[in-house]
Design a protein around this motif. Structure first.
Motif, mmCIF file in Angstrom:
data_model
loop_
_atom_site.group_PDB
_atom_site.id
_atom_site.type_symbol
_atom_site.label_atom_id
_atom_site.label_comp_id
_atom_site.label_asym_id
_atom_site.label_seq_id
_atom_site.Cartn_x
_atom_site.Cartn_y
_atom_site.Cartn_z
ATOM 1 N N GLN A 141 0.815 -1.224 0.000
ATOM 2 C CA GLN A 141 0.000 0.000 0.000
ATOM 3 C C GLN A 141 0.850 1.277 0.000
ATOM 4 O O GLN A 141 0.312 2.377 -0.026
ATOM 5 C CB GLN A 141 -0.911 0.011 1.239
ATOM 6 C CG GLN A 141 -1.731 -1.254 1.442
ATOM 7 C CD GLN A 141 -2.568 -1.609 0.228
ATOM 8 O OE1 GLN A 141 -3.196 -0.740 -0.369
ATOM 9 N NE2 GLN A 141 -2.534 -2.884 -0.153
ATOM 10 N N SER A 142 2.168 1.108 0.037
ATOM 11 C CA SER A 142 3.066 2.263 0.111
ATOM 12 C C SER A 142 3.046 3.064 -1.188
ATOM 13 O O SER A 142 2.896 2.503 -2.285
ATOM 14 C CB SER A 142 4.496 1.782 0.388
ATOM 15 O OG SER A 142 5.420 2.835 0.245
ATOM 16 N N PRO A 143 3.230 4.373 -1.095
ATOM 17 C CA PRO A 143 3.309 5.199 -2.314
ATOM 18 C C PRO A 143 4.640 5.060 -3.052
ATOM 19 O O PRO A 143 4.760 5.502 -4.202
ATOM 20 C CB PRO A 143 3.136 6.627 -1.787
ATOM 21 C CG PRO A 143 3.641 6.568 -0.378
ATOM 22 C CD PRO A 143 3.269 5.203 0.124
ATOM 23 N N TYR A 144 5.635 4.440 -2.421
ATOM 24 C CA TYR A 144 6.955 4.305 -3.044
ATOM 25 C C TYR A 144 6.951 3.154 -4.053
ATOM 26 O O TYR A 144 6.535 2.042 -3.739
ATOM 27 C CB TYR A 144 8.042 4.028 -1.997
ATOM 28 C CG TYR A 144 8.013 4.942 -0.801
ATOM 29 C CD1 TYR A 144 7.958 6.333 -0.944
ATOM 30 C CD2 TYR A 144 8.043 4.414 0.487
ATOM 31 C CE1 TYR A 144 7.932 7.162 0.167
ATOM 32 C CE2 TYR A 144 8.023 5.233 1.604
ATOM 33 C CZ TYR A 144 7.960 6.601 1.439
ATOM 34 O OH TYR A 144 7.941 7.416 2.544
ATOM 35 N N ASN A 145 7.458 3.432 -5.239
ATOM 36 C CA ASN A 145 7.568 2.393 -6.272
ATOM 37 C C ASN A 145 9.009 2.121 -6.687
ATOM 38 O O ASN A 145 9.277 1.151 -7.387
ATOM 39 C CB ASN A 145 6.745 2.781 -7.500
ATOM 40 C CG ASN A 145 5.258 2.765 -7.220
ATOM 41 O OD1 ASN A 145 4.734 1.782 -6.679
ATOM 42 N ND2 ASN A 145 4.572 3.848 -7.556
ATOM 43 N N THR A 146 9.930 2.968 -6.257
ATOM 44 C CA THR A 146 11.347 2.782 -6.538
ATOM 45 C C THR A 146 12.142 3.132 -5.284
ATOM 46 O O THR A 146 11.633 3.801 -4.369
ATOM 47 C CB THR A 146 11.833 3.684 -7.688
ATOM 48 O OG1 THR A 146 11.738 5.065 -7.265
ATOM 49 C CG2 THR A 146 11.004 3.463 -8.955
ATOM 50 N N LEU A 147 13.386 2.696 -5.260
ATOM 51 C CA LEU A 147 14.262 3.058 -4.145
ATOM 52 C C LEU A 147 14.457 4.568 -4.095
ATOM 53 O O LEU A 147 14.519 5.166 -3.019
ATOM 54 C CB LEU A 147 15.609 2.337 -4.302
ATOM 55 C CG LEU A 147 16.632 2.550 -3.197
ATOM 56 C CD1 LEU A 147 16.078 2.170 -1.829
ATOM 57 C CD2 LEU A 147 17.906 1.766 -3.496
ATOM 58 N N LYS A 148 14.503 5.193 -5.265
ATOM 59 C CA LYS A 148 14.646 6.656 -5.328
ATOM 60 C C LYS A 148 13.454 7.339 -4.659
ATOM 61 O O LYS A 148 13.627 8.334 -3.940
ATOM 62 C CB LYS A 148 14.776 7.101 -6.779
ATOM 63 C CG LYS A 148 15.014 8.597 -6.960
ATOM 64 C CD LYS A 148 15.197 8.948 -8.424
ATOM 65 C CE LYS A 148 15.517 10.431 -8.594
ATOM 66 N NZ LYS A 148 14.442 11.327 -8.096
ATOM 67 N N ASP A 149 12.244 6.821 -4.882
ATOM 68 C CA ASP A 149 11.052 7.393 -4.243
ATOM 69 C C ASP A 149 11.213 7.391 -2.721
ATOM 70 O O ASP A 149 10.926 8.385 -2.041
ATOM 71 C CB ASP A 149 9.802 6.583 -4.593
ATOM 72 C CG ASP A 149 9.399 6.691 -6.048
ATOM 73 O OD1 ASP A 149 9.847 7.643 -6.725
ATOM 74 O OD2 ASP A 149 8.626 5.823 -6.510
ATOM 75 N N LEU A 150 11.640 6.257 -2.189
ATOM 76 C CA LEU A 150 11.811 6.108 -0.744
ATOM 77 C C LEU A 150 12.835 7.098 -0.206
ATOM 78 O O LEU A 150 12.586 7.802 0.787
ATOM 79 C CB LEU A 150 12.239 4.670 -0.428
ATOM 80 C CG LEU A 150 12.659 4.367 1.007
ATOM 81 C CD1 LEU A 150 11.487 4.504 1.966
ATOM 82 C CD2 LEU A 150 13.274 2.966 1.103
ATOM 83 N N LEU A 151 13.993 7.152 -0.844
ATOM 84 C CA LEU A 151 15.069 8.003 -0.354
ATOM 85 C C LEU A 151 14.751 9.485 -0.535
ATOM 86 O O LEU A 151 15.114 10.309 0.319
ATOM 87 C CB LEU A 151 16.372 7.641 -1.058
ATOM 88 C CG LEU A 151 16.870 6.206 -0.802
ATOM 89 C CD1 LEU A 151 18.110 5.908 -1.627
ATOM 90 C CD2 LEU A 151 17.137 5.971 0.682
ATOM 91 N N ASP A 152 14.073 9.839 -1.613
ATOM 92 C CA ASP A 152 13.684 11.243 -1.826
ATOM 93 C C ASP A 152 12.741 11.713 -0.722
ATOM 94 O O ASP A 152 12.873 12.826 -0.201
ATOM 95 C CB ASP A 152 13.006 11.419 -3.189
ATOM 96 C CG ASP A 152 13.992 11.412 -4.346
ATOM 97 O OD1 ASP A 152 15.212 11.477 -4.080
ATOM 98 O OD2 ASP A 152 13.551 11.340 -5.510
ATOM 99 N N ASP A 153 11.788 10.849 -0.333
ATOM 100 C CA ASP A 153 10.865 11.222 0.735
ATOM 101 C C ASP A 153 11.601 11.335 2.069
ATOM 102 O O ASP A 153 11.306 12.218 2.888
ATOM 103 C CB ASP A 153 9.736 10.200 0.832
ATOM 104 C CG ASP A 153 8.624 10.654 1.761
ATOM 105 O OD1 ASP A 153 8.325 11.872 1.800
ATOM 106 O OD2 ASP A 153 8.050 9.796 2.470
ATOM 107 N N ALA A 154 12.565 10.451 2.282
ATOM 108 C CA ALA A 154 13.347 10.509 3.513
ATOM 109 C C ALA A 154 14.143 11.810 3.608
ATOM 110 O O ALA A 154 14.326 12.355 4.698
ATOM 111 C CB ALA A 154 14.283 9.311 3.584
#
Length: 332
Positions: A141-154
């Motif tokens: 259910q997470s909005p992240y679809n790539t590792l970049k998405d995750l790290l950008d939000d962080a």
């Protein structure tokens, strides 16, 4: 004359020593021939459901069939796997209590502020069983679809995007720490008492992400409860050809699988160590085990005890550098 007496005395002592050694060897061989004559405990220092437990449950039935005695898995979770390891350390060195653990077994003494155990003095390495790729995971259910998405939000929300980990010092934790350092992001680590509880909270989005070995992670991905953003090995996985590696996702050279080994208490007779080593290596090659481990993407090694000891020394050198640079410490 005195010199002659001296030589005779030395000769007699040598003969006596030789007799004692021969008797010890004979007794060791007798122990090994009689072993096992009762149930063997295979200690897993984590709760059921994680990768260590999954590998143990693939091996135990085959070992039981080969050895003609029950091989009982005993889950002893707690204190970053230290409780289970200390229990094995205190067990009789007779081959009836052995342990399957991950790399955390050698990392704990490096990261604990309190004394846990001495890897060299308290345990006998039996075999390096093999390794598993790890996945960078988020909830389905997470909005992240790539590792970049995750790290950008962080980066946008420093300190608010959290990693789960099965335990401090586990392969997944070290991979997350290395990724944090390379990406230069502030992502707190939330430790759990095993992979199973951590995965459950990840599925429920109580934490944002996790790095976890394939054995426990892939079924959740396949079942649609988690999404994989990247794999931690140097090459892509044939079963997930569209999943990029962490290295391809902006971190060249990144390669950190999770590895597993079997240990016995220090002082276990060499003949029994050799017997267990042979039984584990035989079990790893058995079709039932090999096929099951293949579904987990497990990369078998099944080394000799000597090879495993050398491997541990090399790994410890690498972990020391990472633990120091990431300032990883577990307070008493």
């Amino acid at each position: 004359m005195k010199r002659s007496i001296h030589h005779t005395s030395v000769g007699r002592r040598a003969m006596m020593l030789g007799t004692v050694c021969a008797l010890a060897t004979s007794m060791g061989s007798a122990w090994a021939q009689d072993y096992p004559n009762r149930a063997i405990k295979l200690v897993v220092p984590f709760p059921p459901g994680g990768s260590v437990d999954t590998v143990a449950r693939a091996l135990a039935p085959q070992l039981q069939q080969q050895m003609g005695q029950p091989v009982v898995i005993e889950n002893r979770p707690g204190a970053n796997s230290v409780l289970g390891a200390q229990g094995v350390k205190r067990s009789a060195p007779d081959g009836y209590t052995i342990m399957l653990n991950a790399s955390l077994q050698v990392v704990n003494p490096l990261i604990m502020t309190a004394t846990t155990y001495d890897m060299d003095k308290d345990f006998t390495p039996i075999t390096y069983v093999g390794a598993l790729p790890q996945l960078v995971l988020v909830s389905a259910q997470s909005p992240y679809n790539t590792l970049k998405d995750l790290l950008d939000d962080a980066r946008k929300r420093p300190g608010q995007v959290q990693w789960a980990t099965a335990a401090y010092g586990a392969a997944g934790h070290l991979a997350a720490e290395l990724l944090k350092a390379k990406a230069q992001v502030n992502m707190p680590i939330v430790p759990y008492k095993g992979g199973g509880p951590a995965l459950n909270d990840l599925i429920g989005m109580h934490v944002a992400a996790m790095v976890e070995p394939m054995a426990s992670a892939y079924p959740q991905v396949k079942g649609g409860r988690l999404k994989a953003l990247a794999v931690t090995t140097a090459k892509r996985l044939p079963a997930l050809p569209d999943l990029p590696t962490v290295a391809e996702s902006g971190f060249p050279g990144f390669d950190m699988p999770s590895w597993y080994g079997v240990w016995a208490p220090a002082g276990t007779p060499p003949d029994i160590v050799a017997r267990v080593n042979n039984e584990v290596r035989t079990a790893m090659a058995a079709p039932a085990v090999a096929n099951k481990l293949a579904t987990m993407f497990f990369q078998p090694v099944a080394s000799s005890s000597t090879e495993f000891t050398s491997f541990i020394r090399r790994e410890v050198d690498m972990y020391k550098d990472l633990v120091s640079s990431a300032k990883i410490k577990v307070e008493d």
